[in-house]
Design an enzyme around this catalytic site. Structure first.
Site, PDB file in Angstrom:
ATOM      1  N   ASP A  37      -1.324  10.288  -4.916  1.00 20.83           N
ATOM      2  CA  ASP A  37      -2.558  10.458  -5.669  1.00 20.83           C
ATOM      3  C   ASP A  37      -2.493  11.844  -6.316  1.00 20.83           C
ATOM      4  OD1 ASP A  37      -5.093  10.783  -6.675  1.00 20.83           O
ATOM      5  OD2 ASP A  37      -6.126  10.065  -4.889  1.00 20.83           O
TER       6      ASP A  37
ATOM      7  N   CYS B  12       1.199  -2.144   9.294  1.00 18.84           N
ATOM      8  CA  CYS B  12       1.974  -2.630  10.430  1.00 18.84           C
ATOM      9  C   CYS B  12       3.362  -1.982  10.395  1.00 18.84           C
ATOM     10  CB  CYS B  12       2.096  -4.156  10.413  1.00 18.84           C
ATOM     11  SG  CYS B  12       3.148  -4.803   9.095  1.00 18.84           S
TER      12      CYS B  12
ATOM     13  N   CYS C 197       0.905  -6.971   4.718  1.00 14.22           N
ATOM     14  CA  CYS C 197      -0.473  -6.490   4.862  1.00 14.22           C
ATOM     15  C   CYS C 197      -1.064  -6.225   3.482  1.00 14.22           C
ATOM     16  CB  CYS C 197      -0.521  -5.196   5.679  1.00 14.22           C
ATOM     17  SG  CYS C 197       0.168  -5.282   7.336  1.00 14.22           S
TER      18      CYS C 197
ATOM     19  N   HIS D 270     -10.423   9.086  13.034  1.00 14.39           N
ATOM     20  CA  HIS D 270     -10.808   8.136  11.995  1.00 14.39           C
ATOM     21  C   HIS D 270     -11.819   7.145  12.574  1.00 14.39           C
ATOM     22  CE1 HIS D 270     -10.743   5.313   8.720  1.00 14.39           C
ATOM     23  NE2 HIS D 270      -9.899   6.077   8.052  1.00 14.39           N
TER      24      HIS D 270
ATOM     25  N   ASP E 119      -1.373   6.974   0.141  1.00 17.10           N
ATOM     26  CA  ASP E 119      -2.125   5.915   0.805  1.00 17.10           C
ATOM     27  C   ASP E 119      -1.368   4.597   0.697  1.00 17.10           C
ATOM     28  OD1 ASP E 119      -4.104   4.005   1.569  1.00 17.10           O
ATOM     29  OD2 ASP E 119      -5.671   5.421   1.035  1.00 17.10           O
TER      30      ASP E 119
ATOM     31  N   HIS F 299      -1.100  12.837   4.782  1.00 19.31           N
ATOM     32  CA  HIS F 299      -1.494  14.009   4.002  1.00 19.31           C
ATOM     33  C   HIS F 299      -0.456  15.109   4.205  1.00 19.31           C
ATOM     34  CE1 HIS F 299      -5.924  12.595   4.619  1.00 19.31           C
ATOM     35  NE2 HIS F 299      -5.317  11.928   3.639  1.00 19.31           N
TER      36      HIS F 299
ATOM     37  N   GLY G 113      -2.372   6.169   5.812  1.00 23.61           N
ATOM     38  CA  GLY G 113      -1.610   7.036   4.935  1.00 23.61           C
ATOM     39  C   GLY G 113      -1.258   8.362   5.574  1.00 23.61           C
TER      40      GLY G 113
ATOM     41  N   ASP H 153      -1.626  13.543  -1.087  1.00 24.85           N
ATOM     42  CA  ASP H 153      -2.276  12.430  -0.401  1.00 24.85           C
ATOM     43  C   ASP H 153      -1.555  11.139  -0.802  1.00 24.85           C
ATOM     44  OD1 ASP H 153      -3.964  10.637   0.808  1.00 24.85           O
ATOM     45  OD2 ASP H 153      -5.707  11.070  -0.442  1.00 24.85           O
TER      46      ASP H 153
ATOM     47  N   GLU I  91     -14.199  26.928   2.629  1.00 22.63           N
ATOM     48  CA  GLU I  91     -15.190  25.847   2.607  1.00 22.63           C
ATOM     49  C   GLU I  91     -14.806  24.714   3.552  1.00 22.63           C
ATOM     50  OE1 GLU I  91     -17.177  22.393  -0.207  1.00 22.63           O
ATOM     51  OE2 GLU I  91     -15.584  23.660  -1.027  1.00 22.63           O
TER      52      GLU I  91
ATOM     53  N   ARG J  43      -5.350   6.192   9.664  1.00 21.11           N
ATOM     54  CA  ARG J  43      -5.422   4.753   9.425  1.00 21.11           C
ATOM     55  C   ARG J  43      -4.293   4.220   8.556  1.00 21.11           C
ATOM     56  NH1 ARG J  43     -10.504   1.256   6.856  1.00 21.11           N
ATOM     57  NH2 ARG J  43      -9.996  -0.690   7.916  1.00 21.11           N
TER      58      ARG J  43
END
Length: 455
Positions: free
Chosen positions: A345, A159, A153, A363, A142, A197, A195, A140, A72, A193
């Site tokens: 997560d 950063c 931040c 992204h 983040d 995976h 994080g 995942d 998928e 951006r």
């Protein structure tokens, strides 16, 4: 249809990361025209197809020629148009679909028992034929989940001072996956951006049940509290689990007392150290240290030096009084784990039908490509140095980048080094192992077939 419309229809319980395509960056970072050029010239279709085929390329009699076609995919298009349960029989079919729709985001899901695109035809039979049968074990992580322990931040911003938290997470999880679980084929990818995976691609990982995935995810669980709990980590017993002990000694303790203190100065002000003192269960110790720090004369020391002095004072105080209560025995370690341990997560890892963003996507908020990260040199990875869509297009326009990603000389371009790493360090060893497994399974099957006809 939009994501909300798709979910309101019900009946399909696939989970997916929420599309992040609103509030786009200015045109110089990302636009549809650039995306068309990227998908038309730079996206590594052949490599993605080889990866997700796992050796089932039709060249061996033991191959499953329908394997890739049961995978998928989902596309998130402009204006949050969301297309789920897409599938492709061949690499060229996948390439054609992506080039014609230029998705803002591509997600990869499970391999199902039947072609996802034809699932409704099978559902009419009244039997639950459409079900996930294989899926990489994924993780995942983040940076936004670390907002309570980083002061440089917040939100989606990142950063050089807070990104090392991701580096530590990669080191801890990757070491455990290889040493504790014995996995060999692991792909780490920058999310584009904020994080990272992780894709664990070994056969035994891909074939795990949801219950087994949940067990692995829970193995990594340390955080027990929520944002309203001062004490988010509770390490029970008289000693750390071997995995936690190794993580503490090899990665967490040194990072906490070195780079984290230098970058975040977590004891330098009252609002910062109050958060740490609240993690100590003994009120008398809290009061003693708070009074000492509040009444200390204004120092000429740097914020980093002040933080280090106060950390030593806290450790010495707890060491001298830990006999008072069992809860103080692991308090120092709990503080270190609270600030530095990977915040995964876990729900993403537990279910086979959770989709995850494909490597080499762009992204839309940063224009940065989701490139692989070398876990053996992850401390050298700089998320702010990852090539952006506009930089890649500029390179093409200047003649500095080859238009054919299948060329052997790809490492001369901005994206080429990432593609070369993906091929040589991840894809080639993986495919070699997959083809050996296919050959072994085929020989076993032939052997059993011969035995069944023997008298």
């Amino acid at each position: 249809m939009t994501r909300e419309e798709a979910e309101s229809k019900g009946g399909d319980d696939t989970m997916i990361d929420a599309p992040q395509i609103t509030n786009q960056k200015p045109e110089e970072f990302f636009n549809v025209h650039y995306l068309r050029i990227y998908y038309g010239n730079l996206f590594p279709y052949s490599d993605i197809h080889k990866w997700l085929s796992y050796g089932h390329d039709g060249k061996h009699p033991g191959c499953d020629e329908y394997y890739f076609g049961r995978r998928e995919f989902s596309f998130t298009l402009e204006n949050d148009v969301y297309l789920r349960y897409k599938s492709f029989k061949t690499a060229s079919a996948m390439e054609e679909a992506i080039k014609s729709s230029f998705p803002y985001k591509i997600d990869i899901g499970a391999v199902y028992s039947v072609d996802p695109d034809k699932r409704h035809a099978y559902s009419q039979t009244g039997t639950n034929v459409f079900t996930p049968v294989e899926r990489e074990l994924v993780f995942d992580i983040d940076i936004t989940d670390y907002d309570d322990v980083r002061y440089c931040c917040s939100g989606a911003d990142v950063c050089s001072k807070c990104w090392p938290l991701m580096t530590v997470a990669i080191n801890v999880i990757h070491t455990s996956l290889t040493e504790d679980f014995g996995f060999k084929h692991i792909l780490w990818v920058f999310s584009g951006r904020r994080g990272v995976h992780c894709w664990v691609c070994d056969p035994k990982a891909r074939r795990m049940t949801n219950e087994q995935r949940s067990a692995v995810a829970e193995y990594f669980r340390v955080y027990k509290g929520n944002e309203n709990n001062a004490r988010k980590v509770a390490l029970m017993g008289y000693s750390l689990h071997p995995f936690l002990a190794r993580s503490y000694v090899d990665f967490l303790k040194g990072f906490f007392e070195g780079e984290l203190q230098a970058n975040q100065s977590i004891f330098s002000s009252k609002d910062k150290y109050d958060k740490i003192l609240d993690m100590i269960s003994d009120q008398d110790i809290q009061s003693e240290l708070r009074e000492k720090w509040e009444n200390s004369a204004r120092s000429s020391l740097s914020e980093e030096a002040i933080s280090l002095v106060r950390w030593d004072q806290l450790k010495n105080t707890l060491q001298s009084k830990k006999h008072k209560a069992p809860t103080l025995r692991m308090c120092v370690e709990e503080i270190v784990f609270t600030f530095t341990y990977p915040r995964i997560d876990l729900e993403v890892s537990k279910q086979m039908n959770h989709l995850l963003k494909a490597p080499f996507c762009v992204h839309p908020k940063t224009g940065r490509v989701c490139v692989p990260i070398d876990p053996n040199n992850c401390d050298e990875f700089d998320p702010l140095a990852v090539p952006t869509l506009s930089q890649l297009i500029e390179e093409i326009n200047s003649g500095g980048s080859k238009m054919d990603v299948d060329d052997d000389d790809t490492d001369t371009s901005l994206l080429g080094k990432s593609i070369k790493f993906f091929r040589s360090s991840f894809l080639e060893p993986l495919l070699k192992s997959c083809k050996e497994e296919i050959e072994s399974s085929y020989k076993t099957k032939i052997g059993k077939s011969k035995d069944s006809f023997s008298w």
